[in-house]
Write a protein that holds these residues in place. Sequence first.
Motif, PDB file in Angstrom:
ATOM      1  N   ARG A  34      -5.312  -5.757  -4.064  1.00 29.45           N
ATOM      2  CA  ARG A  34      -6.037  -5.776  -2.776  1.00 29.45           C
ATOM      3  C   ARG A  34      -7.292  -6.635  -2.900  1.00 29.45           C
ATOM      4  O   ARG A  34      -7.587  -7.440  -2.033  1.00 29.45           O
TER       5      ARG A  34
ATOM      6  N   SER B 285       0.848  -1.203   0.000  1.00 28.55           N
ATOM      7  CA  SER B 285       0.000   0.000   0.000  1.00 28.55           C
ATOM      8  C   SER B 285       0.880   1.248   0.000  1.00 28.55           C
ATOM      9  O   SER B 285       0.936   1.985   0.983  1.00 28.55           O
TER      10      SER B 285
ATOM     11  N   ILE C 254      -2.736  -1.600  -7.623  1.00 30.87           N
ATOM     12  CA  ILE C 254      -2.819  -1.701  -6.155  1.00 30.87           C
ATOM     13  C   ILE C 254      -4.226  -2.129  -5.754  1.00 30.87           C
ATOM     14  O   ILE C 254      -4.409  -3.059  -4.959  1.00 30.87           O
TER      15      ILE C 254
END
Length: 179
Positions: free
Chosen positions: A170, A135, A166
């Motif tokens: 996730r 992150s 990203i």
Amino acid sequence: MDMKRIIQNLEQPAPSHKMELTLTVNDVHHQLETAPAARLLDILREDLGLTGTKISCEIGRCGACAVQMDGQLVNSCLVMAYQANHASIITIEGLMEEELHPIQKAFLEEGGFQCGYCTPGMIMAVKALLDSTPSPTNQQIQEALSGNLCRCTGYGGIIRAVEKAISSLRKNQVTNIKE
């Protein structure tokens, strides 16, 4: 030393110093004979036929030849064979398994490339970043890409692609946890 002898010495072929190079590239074990000072870039492209790693500046300034070596991002134009001996290398070709890696997919979907020449190195830099920092902040993203040049000035699309990658990664992690 007389001139005739100097000329004879110049006509002699240079000694061929070779080494046995053992390395794993994209999970495939390779052994080959090469000069200790051969560049990893040339070994990947010429000896192993992996041309996704690009040749550009050849002095480590542009990042087009970036690969992961033992988990670290390196410019393959600066790595000599003797330094890569017994190393594990991941190239752009090694990211795709059954389908495109989420980073590759994000670059396609967000227009993270124009001519595409810098794209393999950019993607490898993003992979290295996300492997160590899942992150990242905007500053960390910019810092991670600072060793990669896009001559088409496509940085807006590249940053959008990183942000999408990203997000996708996730979601994949959440899905894998639920399963």
